[in-house]
Scaffold this active site. Structure first.
Site, PDB file in Angstrom:
ATOM      1  N   TYR A 175       1.169  -1.290  -0.237  1.00 37.09           N
ATOM      2  CA  TYR A 175      -0.091   0.256  -0.164  1.00 37.09           C
ATOM      3  C   TYR A 175       0.747   1.178   0.500  1.00 37.09           C
ATOM      4  CZ  TYR A 175      -3.468   3.335   1.507  1.00 37.09           C
ATOM      5  OH  TYR A 175      -4.682   4.443   1.189  1.00 37.09           O
TER       6      TYR A 175
HETATM    7  P1  NAD Z   1     -13.618   3.041   0.731  1.00 29.75           P
HETATM    8  O1  NAD Z   1     -12.928   1.636   0.598  1.00 29.75           O
HETATM    9  O2  NAD Z   1     -14.352   4.067   1.525  1.00 29.75           O
HETATM   10  O3  NAD Z   1     -13.652   3.641  -0.963  1.00 29.75           O
HETATM   11  C1  NAD Z   1     -12.800   2.288  -1.630  1.00 29.75           C
HETATM   12  C2  NAD Z   1     -13.660   2.452  -3.101  1.00 29.75           C
HETATM   13  O4  NAD Z   1     -12.768   2.149  -3.897  1.00 29.75           O
HETATM   14  C3  NAD Z   1     -14.504   1.176  -2.628  1.00 29.75           C
HETATM   15  O5  NAD Z   1     -16.083   2.047  -3.390  1.00 29.75           O
HETATM   16  C4  NAD Z   1     -13.941   0.691  -3.579  1.00 29.75           C
HETATM   17  O6  NAD Z   1     -15.401  -0.165  -4.351  1.00 29.75           O
HETATM   18  C5  NAD Z   1     -13.830   0.816  -4.242  1.00 29.75           C
HETATM   19  N1  NAD Z   1     -12.303  -0.393  -5.476  1.00 29.75           N
HETATM   20  C6  NAD Z   1     -11.878  -1.058  -4.331  1.00 29.75           C
HETATM   21  N2  NAD Z   1     -11.396  -1.454  -6.094  1.00 29.75           N
HETATM   22  C7  NAD Z   1     -11.663  -1.722  -6.892  1.00 29.75           C
HETATM   23  C8  NAD Z   1     -11.139  -1.971  -8.072  1.00 29.75           C
HETATM   24  N3  NAD Z   1     -10.598  -2.573  -8.380  1.00 29.75           N
HETATM   25  N4  NAD Z   1     -12.235  -0.795  -9.122  1.00 29.75           N
HETATM   26  C9  NAD Z   1     -12.465  -0.336  -9.222  1.00 29.75           C
HETATM   27  N5  NAD Z   1     -13.165   0.092  -8.003  1.00 29.75           N
HETATM   28  C10 NAD Z   1     -13.114  -0.131  -6.595  1.00 29.75           C
HETATM   29  O7  NAD Z   1     -12.048   4.135   1.356  1.00 29.75           O
HETATM   30  P2  NAD Z   1     -11.631   5.530   1.698  1.00 29.75           P
HETATM   31  O8  NAD Z   1     -10.888   5.337   2.464  1.00 29.75           O
HETATM   32  O9  NAD Z   1     -12.911   5.974   1.144  1.00 29.75           O
HETATM   33  O10 NAD Z   1     -10.493   5.336   0.218  1.00 29.75           O
HETATM   34  C11 NAD Z   1     -10.285   5.917  -0.933  1.00 29.75           C
HETATM   35  C12 NAD Z   1      -9.256   6.778  -1.261  1.00 29.75           C
HETATM   36  O11 NAD Z   1      -8.289   7.339  -0.218  1.00 29.75           O
HETATM   37  C13 NAD Z   1      -8.276   4.929  -1.095  1.00 29.75           C
HETATM   38  O12 NAD Z   1      -7.477   5.084  -1.957  1.00 29.75           O
HETATM   39  C14 NAD Z   1      -7.974   4.991   0.247  1.00 29.75           C
HETATM   40  O13 NAD Z   1      -6.224   4.885  -0.796  1.00 29.75           O
HETATM   41  C15 NAD Z   1      -7.378   6.525  -0.025  1.00 29.75           C
HETATM   42  N6  NAD Z   1      -7.083   7.005   1.208  1.00 29.75           N
HETATM   43  C16 NAD Z   1      -7.848   6.035   2.469  1.00 29.75           C
HETATM   44  C17 NAD Z   1      -7.444   7.228   3.877  1.00 29.75           C
HETATM   45  C18 NAD Z   1      -8.644   6.304   4.925  1.00 29.75           C
HETATM   46  O14 NAD Z   1      -7.924   6.979   6.029  1.00 29.75           O
HETATM   47  N7  NAD Z   1      -9.737   6.361   4.856  1.00 29.75           N
HETATM   48  C19 NAD Z   1      -6.298   7.804   3.508  1.00 29.75           C
HETATM   49  C20 NAD Z   1      -5.303   8.442   2.720  1.00 29.75           C
HETATM   50  C21 NAD Z   1      -5.876   7.402   1.500  1.00 29.75           C
END
Ligand code: NAD
Length: 226
Positions: free
Chosen positions: A133
């Site tokens: 990641y």
């Molecule tokens: P989440 O799991 O709520 O949302 C992620 C979304 O991506 C989901 O709807 C999932 O179905 C979709 N997804 C996953 N794999 C996929 C694929 N192969 N094709 C199409 N869609 C796909 O998570 P989130 O926390 O909202 O994360 C959103 C982004 O923010 C991500 O890139 C994550 O790495 C990043 N992020 C999150 C955090 C955190 O603390 N939540 C921190 C830093 C970065």
């Protein structure tokens, strides 16, 4: 003025869902793309053929929000399989590459576009037991810097956001103890809210963002200061 059109990948959950809602409130037509069947375009972002077909069907877009991502396995690097490492990269960075490649030529032709890639604090600091990641998110920041410079004079701005710990379904299984530990290290002593990230997405997607490209914006409650 004509309504702007956006694709939000990962647009049905967490940060992506909040960003889609915020852009709609800003008057943007939003098309969600997600592996979930509830998206406007259900597809796997790591399938380049599916990405190309979806973009061909959708046509010109003004704004691309690359938010789809997976945490991947939480375990020591030496226990990661080739497949686990590769799959994390396939979604977190290859998916962004495919969407940028498919949508940017039309934005450049129109002389205006905004691309916002969701990176992570893990890609700056490196999170233990999240090597795939962390490395994939460092790649998101690097791709953003490279592409931002590459097309800096075209009117298409490419920026990234590196969130710290944001409460979303991605970390819904994280125990209260771990969350307390994580937030105790945040200068603001709390996790972030999806609406806070969506507000930054909204600005980066707007005309008001006009002199930034290839930048990685921190949103981590003071954790990252670079
Ligand atoms: P989440 O799991 O709520 O949302 C992620 C979304 O991506 C989901 O709807 C999932 O179905 C979709 N997804 C996953 N794999 C996929 C694929 N192969 N094709 C199409 N869609 C796909 O998570 P989130 O926390 O909202 O994360 C959103 C982004 O923010 C991500 O890139 C994550 O790495 C990043 N992020 C999150 C955090 C955190 O603390 N939540 C921190 C830093 C970065």
């Amino acid at each position: 003025m004509q309504m702007k059109k956006a694709i939000v990948t990962g647009g049905v959950s967490g940060i992506g869902e909040a960003s889609a809602a915020r852009l709609r409130a800003d008057g943007v037509e939003v098309i969600t793309v997600d592996i979930s069947s509830s998206a406007d375009y259900p597809l796997n972002v790591s399938d380049s053929g599916a990405v190309d077909s979806a973009v061909a069907a959708i046509g010109h877009i003004d704004i691309l929000i690359n938010c789809a991502g997976v945490l991947g396995p939480i375990k020591p690097l030496v226990e990661l399989t080739n497949d686990e490492f590769q799959k994390t990269f396939d979604v977190n960075i290859n998916g962004i590459f495919y969407f940028c490649r498919a949508t940017i030529p039309s934005m450049v032709d129109h002389g205006w576009g905004r691309v916002i890639n969701i990176a992570s604090l893990s890609g700056k600091n490196g999170t233990p037991n999240l090597a795939a990641y962390s490395a994939s998110k460092a790649a998101v920041s690097a791709l953003t810097k490279s592409l931002g410079k590459e097309i800096a004079t075209t009117g298409v701005l490419v920026n990234a956001i590196a969130p710290g710990f944001i409460s979303t379904p991605m970390n819904a299984d994280t125990s209260d103890d771990v969350i307390d530990d994580l937030t105790s290290e945040v200068p603001m002593k709390r996790s972030g809210r999806v609406e806070e990230v969506a507000a930054l997405v909204s600005w980066l997607a707007s005309d008001e963002c006009s002199f930034s490209t290839g930048a990685v914006y921190d949103i981590s409650g003071g954790t990252a200061t670079y």
